[in-house]
Design a protein around this motif. Structure first.
Motif, PDB file in Angstrom:
ATOM      1  N   LYS A 110       0.830  -1.204   0.000  1.00 41.75           N
ATOM      2  CA  LYS A 110       0.000   0.000   0.000  1.00 41.75           C
ATOM      3  C   LYS A 110       0.862   1.252   0.000  1.00 41.75           C
ATOM      4  O   LYS A 110       1.718   1.447   0.862  1.00 41.75           O
ATOM      5  CB  LYS A 110      -0.913  -0.013   1.224  1.00 41.75           C
ATOM      6  CG  LYS A 110      -1.953   1.086   1.252  1.00 41.75           C
ATOM      7  CD  LYS A 110      -2.882   0.889   2.457  1.00 41.75           C
ATOM      8  CE  LYS A 110      -4.003   1.895   2.490  1.00 41.75           C
ATOM      9  NZ  LYS A 110      -4.921   1.652   3.643  1.00 41.75           N
ATOM     10  N   GLY A 111       0.613   2.126  -0.972  1.00 44.27           N
ATOM     11  CA  GLY A 111       1.449   3.312  -1.127  1.00 44.27           C
ATOM     12  C   GLY A 111       0.972   4.510  -0.332  1.00 44.27           C
ATOM     13  O   GLY A 111       1.778   5.353   0.069  1.00 44.27           O
ATOM     14  N   HIS A 112      -0.338   4.608  -0.099  1.00 45.25           N
ATOM     15  CA  HIS A 112      -0.917   5.756   0.604  1.00 45.25           C
ATOM     16  C   HIS A 112      -1.504   5.253   1.924  1.00 45.25           C
ATOM     17  O   HIS A 112      -2.550   4.593   1.926  1.00 45.25           O
ATOM     18  CB  HIS A 112      -2.004   6.421  -0.244  1.00 45.25           C
ATOM     19  CG  HIS A 112      -1.517   6.900  -1.574  1.00 45.25           C
ATOM     20  ND1 HIS A 112      -1.491   6.089  -2.690  1.00 45.25           N
ATOM     21  CD2 HIS A 112      -1.033   8.100  -1.972  1.00 45.25           C
ATOM     22  CE1 HIS A 112      -1.024   6.773  -3.723  1.00 45.25           C
ATOM     23  NE2 HIS A 112      -0.728   7.992  -3.318  1.00 45.25           N
ATOM     24  N   PHE A 114      -3.371   5.541   5.518  1.00 40.67           N
ATOM     25  CA  PHE A 114      -4.458   6.375   6.002  1.00 40.67           C
ATOM     26  C   PHE A 114      -4.349   6.586   7.516  1.00 40.67           C
ATOM     27  O   PHE A 114      -4.414   5.629   8.290  1.00 40.67           O
ATOM     28  CB  PHE A 114      -5.804   5.728   5.672  1.00 40.67           C
ATOM     29  CG  PHE A 114      -6.984   6.518   6.175  1.00 40.67           C
ATOM     30  CD1 PHE A 114      -7.394   7.662   5.515  1.00 40.67           C
ATOM     31  CD2 PHE A 114      -7.660   6.125   7.319  1.00 40.67           C
ATOM     32  CE1 PHE A 114      -8.481   8.398   5.981  1.00 40.67           C
ATOM     33  CE2 PHE A 114      -8.742   6.856   7.786  1.00 40.67           C
ATOM     34  CZ  PHE A 114      -9.151   7.989   7.115  1.00 40.67           C
ATOM     35  N   ARG A 119       0.126   4.819   9.823  1.00 35.80           N
ATOM     36  CA  ARG A 119       1.495   5.328   9.696  1.00 35.80           C
ATOM     37  C   ARG A 119       2.374   4.857  10.855  1.00 35.80           C
ATOM     38  O   ARG A 119       3.591   4.750  10.697  1.00 35.80           O
ATOM     39  CB  ARG A 119       1.469   6.848   9.606  1.00 35.80           C
ATOM     40  CG  ARG A 119       0.803   7.354   8.334  1.00 35.80           C
ATOM     41  CD  ARG A 119       0.954   8.847   8.144  1.00 35.80           C
ATOM     42  NE  ARG A 119       0.193   9.299   6.990  1.00 35.80           N
ATOM     43  CZ  ARG A 119      -0.976   9.911   7.035  1.00 35.80           C
ATOM     44  NH1 ARG A 119      -1.524  10.191   8.219  1.00 35.80           N
ATOM     45  NH2 ARG A 119      -1.611  10.269   5.942  1.00 35.80           N
ATOM     46  N   PRO A 124       5.209   2.958   4.105  1.00 36.02           N
ATOM     47  CA  PRO A 124       4.517   3.047   2.814  1.00 36.02           C
ATOM     48  C   PRO A 124       5.286   2.296   1.731  1.00 36.02           C
ATOM     49  O   PRO A 124       6.521   2.268   1.716  1.00 36.02           O
ATOM     50  CB  PRO A 124       4.501   4.548   2.532  1.00 36.02           C
ATOM     51  CG  PRO A 124       5.650   5.104   3.296  1.00 36.02           C
ATOM     52  CD  PRO A 124       5.771   4.258   4.529  1.00 36.02           C
ATOM     53  N   SER A 126       6.344   1.565  -2.321  1.00 34.44           N
ATOM     54  CA  SER A 126       6.743   2.403  -3.456  1.00 34.44           C
ATOM     55  C   SER A 126       6.645   1.606  -4.753  1.00 34.44           C
ATOM     56  O   SER A 126       7.426   1.799  -5.680  1.00 34.44           O
ATOM     57  CB  SER A 126       8.171   2.927  -3.257  1.00 34.44           C
ATOM     58  OG  SER A 126       9.075   1.862  -3.041  1.00 34.44           O
ATOM     59  N   TYR A 145      -7.229   3.225   0.540  1.00 34.53           N
ATOM     60  CA  TYR A 145      -7.010   4.664   0.374  1.00 34.53           C
ATOM     61  C   TYR A 145      -6.336   4.998  -0.956  1.00 34.53           C
ATOM     62  O   TYR A 145      -6.553   6.084  -1.515  1.00 34.53           O
ATOM     63  CB  TYR A 145      -6.165   5.140   1.544  1.00 34.53           C
ATOM     64  CG  TYR A 145      -6.057   6.630   1.772  1.00 34.53           C
ATOM     65  CD1 TYR A 145      -7.136   7.489   1.589  1.00 34.53           C
ATOM     66  CD2 TYR A 145      -4.853   7.178   2.236  1.00 34.53           C
ATOM     67  CE1 TYR A 145      -7.016   8.850   1.837  1.00 34.53           C
ATOM     68  CE2 TYR A 145      -4.727   8.533   2.487  1.00 34.53           C
ATOM     69  CZ  TYR A 145      -5.809   9.374   2.283  1.00 34.53           C
ATOM     70  OH  TYR A 145      -5.688  10.716   2.532  1.00 34.53           O
ATOM     71  N   ASP A 146      -5.541   4.063  -1.504  1.00 34.33           N
ATOM     72  CA  ASP A 146      -4.872   4.293  -2.788  1.00 34.33           C
ATOM     73  C   ASP A 146      -5.844   4.728  -3.879  1.00 34.33           C
ATOM     74  O   ASP A 146      -5.513   5.567  -4.728  1.00 34.33           O
ATOM     75  CB  ASP A 146      -4.178   3.010  -3.280  1.00 34.33           C
ATOM     76  CG  ASP A 146      -2.925   2.651  -2.521  1.00 34.33           C
ATOM     77  OD1 ASP A 146      -2.211   3.560  -2.059  1.00 34.33           O
ATOM     78  OD2 ASP A 146      -2.650   1.434  -2.392  1.00 34.33           O
ATOM     79  N   GLU A 148      -8.400   6.459  -3.796  1.00 33.33           N
ATOM     80  CA  GLU A 148      -8.913   7.819  -3.654  1.00 33.33           C
ATOM     81  C   GLU A 148      -7.966   8.857  -4.267  1.00 33.33           C
ATOM     82  O   GLU A 148      -8.290  10.059  -4.285  1.00 33.33           O
ATOM     83  CB  GLU A 148      -9.184   8.113  -2.185  1.00 33.33           C
ATOM     84  CG  GLU A 148     -10.256   7.190  -1.612  1.00 33.33           C
ATOM     85  CD  GLU A 148     -10.503   7.379  -0.140  1.00 33.33           C
ATOM     86  OE1 GLU A 148     -10.547   8.542   0.320  1.00 33.33           O
ATOM     87  OE2 GLU A 148     -10.636   6.354   0.576  1.00 33.33           O
ATOM     88  N   PHE A 149      -6.829   8.406  -4.775  1.00 29.91           N
ATOM     89  CA  PHE A 149      -5.880   9.284  -5.460  1.00 29.91           C
ATOM     90  C   PHE A 149      -6.029   9.074  -6.962  1.00 29.91           C
ATOM     91  O   PHE A 149      -5.680   8.012  -7.482  1.00 29.91           O
ATOM     92  CB  PHE A 149      -4.452   8.984  -4.988  1.00 29.91           C
ATOM     93  CG  PHE A 149      -4.209   9.399  -3.567  1.00 29.91           C
ATOM     94  CD1 PHE A 149      -3.620  10.615  -3.266  1.00 29.91           C
ATOM     95  CD2 PHE A 149      -4.630   8.582  -2.520  1.00 29.91           C
ATOM     96  CE1 PHE A 149      -3.429  11.010  -1.950  1.00 29.91           C
ATOM     97  CE2 PHE A 149      -4.448   8.969  -1.201  1.00 29.91           C
ATOM     98  CZ  PHE A 149      -3.854  10.188  -0.920  1.00 29.91           C
ATOM     99  N   ALA A 152      -3.176   7.494  -9.055  1.00 30.69           N
ATOM    100  CA  ALA A 152      -2.859   6.068  -8.919  1.00 30.69           C
ATOM    101  C   ALA A 152      -3.690   5.236  -9.887  1.00 30.69           C
ATOM    102  O   ALA A 152      -3.179   4.317 -10.547  1.00 30.69           O
ATOM    103  CB  ALA A 152      -3.091   5.614  -7.482  1.00 30.69           C
TER     104      ALA A 152
END
Length: 262
Positions: A110-112, A114, A119, A124, A126, A145-146, A148-149, A152
């Protein structure tokens, strides 16, 4: 290809109970003609992860839980998407994998992340765009969450993804992500999105359910409610071709106008 999305109840029980339930659900998916079964975010261990669940579920890419899931895929003939806390040296990633009856096809981190809890637990990823071929489709993977960008999902569309699989742990009051954002992402990129969520309450969180498969033309192929269920959807790559021909966002892009923000 027919896929199945397992909207599972997020409840304590440990990894052995999850694997037992997964075997039963994979058999139901196979009986329904599915070639791919998608489970929610962090399905091994459950979401949110307690310290005990994290310790039990954490393992590297090649670990005993992953091997057990591979055995279920072989037994049922159904590829499986599952999530787990991936141990990678000194750090842990929120990861998901696609495992076919022939073995693991890909892993995504997972890159993003939430919120402060994720965190604090995870590093994260890459990975960017990760894809595989399955059932005649180019399949990509993001996590929760990814999606929602917009960048991506657009990156997947430009790389040729036809079915974007998104295990999630969407909580109330963010129901609009499932209802509005996911179908919009599918439409603006001309691809299918299989958004598969938990249901029920756990550790003070109320999971929204609302699992859905959104089509490339803006329609919904299947829509779940707020209880545990197994949803089926047929993914036709011809619909991707037709959608991209009639709604030409990808062709009409002008990337020279979208420079880095100052």
């Amino acid at each position: 290809m027919r896929i199945a999305c397992w909207q599972a109840t997020c409840a304590p029980g440990g990894v052995p109970a999850f694997l037992e339930s997964l075997r039963a659900v994979a058999r139901r998916a196979a009986a329904g003609g599915a070639g791919l079964l998608v489970t929610p975010e962090m399905s091994v261990g459950g979401y949110p992860l307690s310290a005990a669940a994290l310790a039990e579920a954490r393992e590297p890419v090649a670990g005993p839980h992953g091997e057990a899931i591979a055995a279920i895929a072989r037994e049922t003939g159904v590829a499986i998407v599952h999530g787990w806390p991936e141990a990678a040296g000194a750090v842990v990633h929120n990861a998901a994998a696609v495992t076919s009856p022939e073995g693991r096809l890909l892993t995504y981190r997972k890159g993003h992340l939430f919120g402060s809890q994720e965190r604090a637990l995870f590093a994260p990823g890459s990975d960017g765009v990760v894809q595989t071929r399955l059932g005649g489709l180019t399949v990509g993977l993001l996590i929760c969450y990814d999606v929602e960008f917009p960048e991506a999902v657009r990156a997947h569309a430009l790389a040729g993804t036809e079915l974007l699989v998104v295990p999630t742990a969407l909580m109330r009051p963010w129901d609009f992500v499932a209802r509005v954002v996911v179908p919009a992402r599918a439409f603006e990129n001309g691809l299918f999105i299989a958004y598969t969520n938990w249901t029920g309450a756990r550790a003070g969180l109320d999971f929204a359910g609302l699992t859905r498969v959104a089509g490339p033309d803006g329609g919904l192929v299947t829509v779940g409610g707020d209880g545990e269920e197994l949803l089926f959807a047929d993914i036709d790559p011809a619909r991707v071709v037709a959608a991209r021909a009639s709604t030409t966002y990808l062709q009409d892009r002008r990337p020279e106008l979208y420079g880095p923000a100052p």
